[in-house]
Design a protein around this motif. Structure first.
Motif, PDB file in Angstrom:
ATOM      1  N   ARG A 185       0.850  -1.187   0.000  1.00  0.00           N
ATOM      2  CA  ARG A 185       0.000   0.000   0.000  1.00  0.00           C
ATOM      3  C   ARG A 185       0.886   1.238   0.000  1.00  0.00           C
ATOM      4  O   ARG A 185       2.068   1.194   0.353  1.00  0.00           O
ATOM      5  CB  ARG A 185      -0.920   0.022   1.233  1.00  0.00           C
ATOM      6  CG  ARG A 185      -1.792  -1.190   1.399  1.00  0.00           C
ATOM      7  CD  ARG A 185      -2.730  -1.436   0.224  1.00  0.00           C
ATOM      8  NE  ARG A 185      -3.716  -0.399   0.067  1.00  0.00           N
ATOM      9  CZ  ARG A 185      -4.956  -0.468   0.551  1.00  0.00           C
ATOM     10  NH1 ARG A 185      -5.344  -1.533   1.243  1.00  0.00           N
ATOM     11  NH2 ARG A 185      -5.813   0.503   0.346  1.00  0.00           N
ATOM     12  N   GLY A 186       0.286   2.362  -0.391  1.00  0.00           N
ATOM     13  CA  GLY A 186       1.006   3.627  -0.446  1.00  0.00           C
ATOM     14  C   GLY A 186       0.534   4.578   0.636  1.00  0.00           C
ATOM     15  O   GLY A 186      -0.650   4.580   1.015  1.00  0.00           O
ATOM     16  N   PHE A 187       1.467   5.434   1.119  1.00  0.00           N
ATOM     17  CA  PHE A 187       1.162   6.367   2.205  1.00  0.00           C
ATOM     18  C   PHE A 187       1.779   7.723   1.896  1.00  0.00           C
ATOM     19  O   PHE A 187       2.892   7.811   1.367  1.00  0.00           O
ATOM     20  CB  PHE A 187       1.719   5.842   3.538  1.00  0.00           C
ATOM     21  CG  PHE A 187       1.194   4.502   3.935  1.00  0.00           C
ATOM     22  CD1 PHE A 187       0.066   4.400   4.737  1.00  0.00           C
ATOM     23  CD2 PHE A 187       1.817   3.341   3.483  1.00  0.00           C
ATOM     24  CE1 PHE A 187      -0.434   3.151   5.091  1.00  0.00           C
ATOM     25  CE2 PHE A 187       1.325   2.093   3.838  1.00  0.00           C
ATOM     26  CZ  PHE A 187       0.196   1.994   4.648  1.00  0.00           C
ATOM     27  N   ILE A 188       1.057   8.787   2.251  1.00  0.00           N
ATOM     28  CA  ILE A 188       1.593  10.143   2.180  1.00  0.00           C
ATOM     29  C   ILE A 188       2.199  10.457   3.537  1.00  0.00           C
ATOM     30  O   ILE A 188       1.487  10.572   4.541  1.00  0.00           O
ATOM     31  CB  ILE A 188       0.500  11.167   1.832  1.00  0.00           C
ATOM     32  CG1 ILE A 188      -0.172  10.809   0.500  1.00  0.00           C
ATOM     33  CG2 ILE A 188       1.097  12.573   1.769  1.00  0.00           C
ATOM     34  CD1 ILE A 188      -1.364  11.702   0.162  1.00  0.00           C
ATOM     35  N   VAL A 189       3.523  10.597   3.558  1.00  0.00           N
ATOM     36  CA  VAL A 189       4.232  10.786   4.823  1.00  0.00           C
ATOM     37  C   VAL A 189       4.898  12.159   4.836  1.00  0.00           C
ATOM     38  O   VAL A 189       5.836  12.400   4.069  1.00  0.00           O
ATOM     39  CB  VAL A 189       5.306   9.701   5.024  1.00  0.00           C
ATOM     40  CG1 VAL A 189       6.050   9.925   6.342  1.00  0.00           C
ATOM     41  CG2 VAL A 189       4.684   8.309   4.985  1.00  0.00           C
ATOM     42  N   PRO A 190       4.430  13.093   5.657  1.00  0.00           N
ATOM     43  CA  PRO A 190       5.158  14.358   5.801  1.00  0.00           C
ATOM     44  C   PRO A 190       6.580  14.090   6.277  1.00  0.00           C
ATOM     45  O   PRO A 190       6.791  13.317   7.218  1.00  0.00           O
ATOM     46  CB  PRO A 190       4.335  15.129   6.839  1.00  0.00           C
ATOM     47  CG  PRO A 190       2.964  14.531   6.753  1.00  0.00           C
ATOM     48  CD  PRO A 190       3.186  13.074   6.447  1.00  0.00           C
ATOM     49  N   THR A 191       7.555  14.705   5.622  1.00  0.00           N
ATOM     50  CA  THR A 191       8.948  14.393   5.945  1.00  0.00           C
ATOM     51  C   THR A 191       9.391  14.940   7.292  1.00  0.00           C
ATOM     52  O   THR A 191      10.461  14.578   7.785  1.00  0.00           O
ATOM     53  CB  THR A 191       9.879  14.923   4.843  1.00  0.00           C
ATOM     54  OG1 THR A 191       9.680  16.343   4.703  1.00  0.00           O
ATOM     55  CG2 THR A 191       9.589  14.245   3.517  1.00  0.00           C
ATOM     56  N   ALA A 231      -4.747   2.698  -4.073  1.00  0.00           N
ATOM     57  CA  ALA A 231      -3.529   1.971  -4.456  1.00  0.00           C
ATOM     58  C   ALA A 231      -3.485   0.647  -3.725  1.00  0.00           C
ATOM     59  O   ALA A 231      -3.342   0.608  -2.500  1.00  0.00           O
ATOM     60  CB  ALA A 231      -2.289   2.802  -4.129  1.00  0.00           C
ATOM     61  N   ARG A 232      -3.609  -0.432  -4.474  1.00  0.00           N
ATOM     62  CA  ARG A 232      -3.569  -1.768  -3.890  1.00  0.00           C
ATOM     63  C   ARG A 232      -2.605  -2.626  -4.685  1.00  0.00           C
ATOM     64  O   ARG A 232      -2.782  -2.827  -5.883  1.00  0.00           O
ATOM     65  CB  ARG A 232      -4.956  -2.400  -3.882  1.00  0.00           C
ATOM     66  CG  ARG A 232      -5.936  -1.703  -2.941  1.00  0.00           C
ATOM     67  CD  ARG A 232      -7.319  -2.339  -2.995  1.00  0.00           C
ATOM     68  NE  ARG A 232      -8.193  -1.788  -1.974  1.00  0.00           N
ATOM     69  CZ  ARG A 232      -8.871  -0.662  -2.102  1.00  0.00           C
ATOM     70  NH1 ARG A 232      -8.756   0.038  -3.218  1.00  0.00           N
ATOM     71  NH2 ARG A 232      -9.642  -0.213  -1.126  1.00  0.00           N
ATOM     72  N   GLY A 233      -1.601  -3.147  -4.006  1.00  0.00           N
ATOM     73  CA  GLY A 233      -0.619  -3.984  -4.670  1.00  0.00           C
ATOM     74  C   GLY A 233       0.370  -3.166  -5.487  1.00  0.00           C
ATOM     75  O   GLY A 233       0.373  -1.927  -5.468  1.00  0.00           O
ATOM     76  N   LEU A 234       1.206  -3.871  -6.226  1.00  0.00           N
ATOM     77  CA  LEU A 234       2.249  -3.203  -7.001  1.00  0.00           C
ATOM     78  C   LEU A 234       1.720  -2.457  -8.216  1.00  0.00           C
ATOM     79  O   LEU A 234       2.450  -1.676  -8.826  1.00  0.00           O
ATOM     80  CB  LEU A 234       3.304  -4.224  -7.435  1.00  0.00           C
ATOM     81  CG  LEU A 234       4.222  -4.714  -6.306  1.00  0.00           C
ATOM     82  CD1 LEU A 234       5.134  -5.818  -6.811  1.00  0.00           C
ATOM     83  CD2 LEU A 234       5.057  -3.562  -5.751  1.00  0.00           C
ATOM     84  N   ARG A 235       0.465  -2.672  -8.572  1.00  0.00           N
ATOM     85  CA  ARG A 235      -0.105  -1.880  -9.656  1.00  0.00           C
ATOM     86  C   ARG A 235      -0.076  -0.394  -9.307  1.00  0.00           C
ATOM     87  O   ARG A 235       0.022   0.449 -10.205  1.00  0.00           O
ATOM     88  CB  ARG A 235      -1.549  -2.311  -9.942  1.00  0.00           C
ATOM     89  CG  ARG A 235      -1.673  -3.676 -10.585  1.00  0.00           C
ATOM     90  CD  ARG A 235      -3.137  -4.001 -10.884  1.00  0.00           C
ATOM     91  NE  ARG A 235      -3.289  -5.360 -11.378  1.00  0.00           N
ATOM     92  CZ  ARG A 235      -3.180  -5.720 -12.639  1.00  0.00           C
ATOM     93  NH1 ARG A 235      -2.895  -4.796 -13.547  1.00  0.00           N
ATOM     94  NH2 ARG A 235      -3.336  -6.973 -12.997  1.00  0.00           N
ATOM     95  N   GLY A 236      -0.174  -0.075  -8.016  1.00  0.00           N
ATOM     96  CA  GLY A 236      -0.152   1.332  -7.602  1.00  0.00           C
ATOM     97  C   GLY A 236       1.127   2.028  -7.996  1.00  0.00           C
ATOM     98  O   GLY A 236       1.118   2.966  -8.801  1.00  0.00           O
ATOM     99  N   PRO A 237       2.295   1.611  -7.468  1.00  0.00           N
ATOM    100  CA  PRO A 237       3.531   2.284  -7.856  1.00  0.00           C
ATOM    101  C   PRO A 237       3.886   2.088  -9.320  1.00  0.00           C
ATOM    102  O   PRO A 237       4.454   2.982  -9.948  1.00  0.00           O
ATOM    103  CB  PRO A 237       4.579   1.644  -6.934  1.00  0.00           C
ATOM    104  CG  PRO A 237       3.989   0.354  -6.480  1.00  0.00           C
ATOM    105  CD  PRO A 237       2.511   0.596  -6.406  1.00  0.00           C
TER     106      PRO A 237
END
Length: 393
Positions: A185-191, A231-237
């Protein structure tokens, strides 16, 4: 005469709007990049001050629609990538990481709230993003990533490491891909989140006017709504990587063309044995071969652009351009250096810098070997490697 001869009347294949975009970006590169790029490269400095100007130029998230994005065509984006990389691969890489990777991830897979919150500011260059997929032991095979996100109540806790992450040390947010109990899965992470550390990789022999980093994530805690819901699985990236690979297919032509133009100008002014070296048969053969390869690469890229604008572009077709055009660009940069002789190692001439940069471009977003096997599988129907079922799509 200087410049690439339009042997096949390539310009006639472009619309007035497409030529206008190309010419505007070319003028920007001529005015704001060429005078200083050798110095930036020598000092390993990315020109952060250009970011607001690139936003004003309309190249951040250029091909995306809505949310303050420029909504230009795929061909227009490709032409812009070509002109940016004629300045330096690092400049095109910045635009690619920001728009084709980080912004595309949110645009394709984010919630409406995420899109509204981040994309307008990213298009204006106020928020910089990076894309955390590659790991120290996981490059061509992202299915083997070990970064893991664990759900704890209303938060996610992420632990792991990423490597060769463009822009990470100047980014405000990172798109981090991680294994979970429910797959990748993908995540928006503030740095600025505690436990997130980005360290620039140095010294480098390539992409010196660019930023690549190691990232460590130690108990990085983000809220549940930081997850990219679609975004699910490697299809996302992989869907984002295809956007970036498309831009590379165009971009490398700019590096090749700039190398060629530099060699052509030099050969017309460099006199040996009482004649310009451009008058020698061996030099002319080199120039002709390079000009033809550039023309061919442009036609491949334009075909992909037309297919993309028509909604018909397939992943294996992107591999054709990434593999063929990058390979041709490296050969052109190297051959251009030979025309310059000993002067070719001086920073005032671009081919050796382009050749060094292109070694990185050749590797990232899929190596020659990976794209060769993607095409081999498409041609034969027999995969010669074993990616995950999701990643093969």
């Amino acid at each position: 005469m200087t410049g690439v001869p339009d042997l096949l009347d390539f310009d006639e294949l472009l619309t007035d709007d497409e030529r206008a975009v190309r010419d505007r970006v070319r003028a920007f590169v001529d005015a704001r990049v060429r005078p200083d790029i050798a110095d930036w490269y020598d000092r390993a400095e990315f020109p952060v001050a250009l970011i607001p100007e690139l936003a004003e130029l309309g190249v951040l998230g250029m091909h995306l629609t809505g949310y303050g994005c420029p909504a230009r065509s795929a061909v227009e984006y490709g032409l812009a990538a070509m002109e940016l990389e004629a300045g330096d691969s690092g400049l095109r890489t910045f635009v690619s990481v920001q728009g084709s990777l980080a912004m595309s991830a949110i645009h394709k897979h984010g919630s409406e709230e995420q899109k509204q919150h981040w994309l307008p500011r990213m298009a204006r260059g106020e928020v910089i993003g990076c894309f955390g997929l590659t790991e120290p032991q996981s490059g061509s095979d992202p299915s083997s990533m070990t970064t893991f996100a664990r759900r704890e109540g209303d938060t996610w806790v992420i632990n792991g490491a990423k490597r060769w992450i463009g822009l990470a040390s100047i980014a405000h947010i990172a798109i981090v891909w991680a294994q979970t109990d429910d797959g990748v899965r993908g995540f928006i992470v503030p740095t600025e989140t505690a436990g997130f550390v980005a360290t620039p990789i140095a010294p480098k022999m390539s992409m010196r006017a660019s930023i690549q980093c190691d990232i460590t994530l130690t108990d990085v805690r983000v809220p549940a709504d930081a997850q990219l819901p679609e975004a699910r699985g490697l299809r996302g990236p992989f869907s984002c990587l295809n956007e970036a690979r498309y831009g590379i297919g165009w971009g490398v032509i700019g590096a090749a063309r700039d190398s060629y133009e530099t060699a052509l100008r030099y050969s017309l002014s460099r006199v040996q044995f009482n004649t310009p070296i451009a008058g020698f048969q061996l030099t002319q053969q080199k120039l002709v071969d390079m000009a033809i390869e550039i023309e061919k690469a442009q036609l491949v890229a334009l075909r992909l652009g037309r297919l993309k604008d028509a909604g018909k572009l397939q992943p294996h077709q992107i591999s054709v351009a990434k593999l063929s055009n990058t390979r041709a660009a490296i050969a052109i940069a190297r051959e251009s250096r030979t025309i310059l002789g000993g002067n070719g190692v001086a920073a005032e001439y671009s081919p050796m810098r382009h050749a060094a940069n292109l070694e990185s471009v050749r590797t990232y977003e899929g190596t020659d070997e990976v794209h060769t096997l993607v095409l081999g599988a498409h041609i034969t129907g027999i995969p010669a490697f074993r990616p995950s079922a999701e990643g093969a799509a």
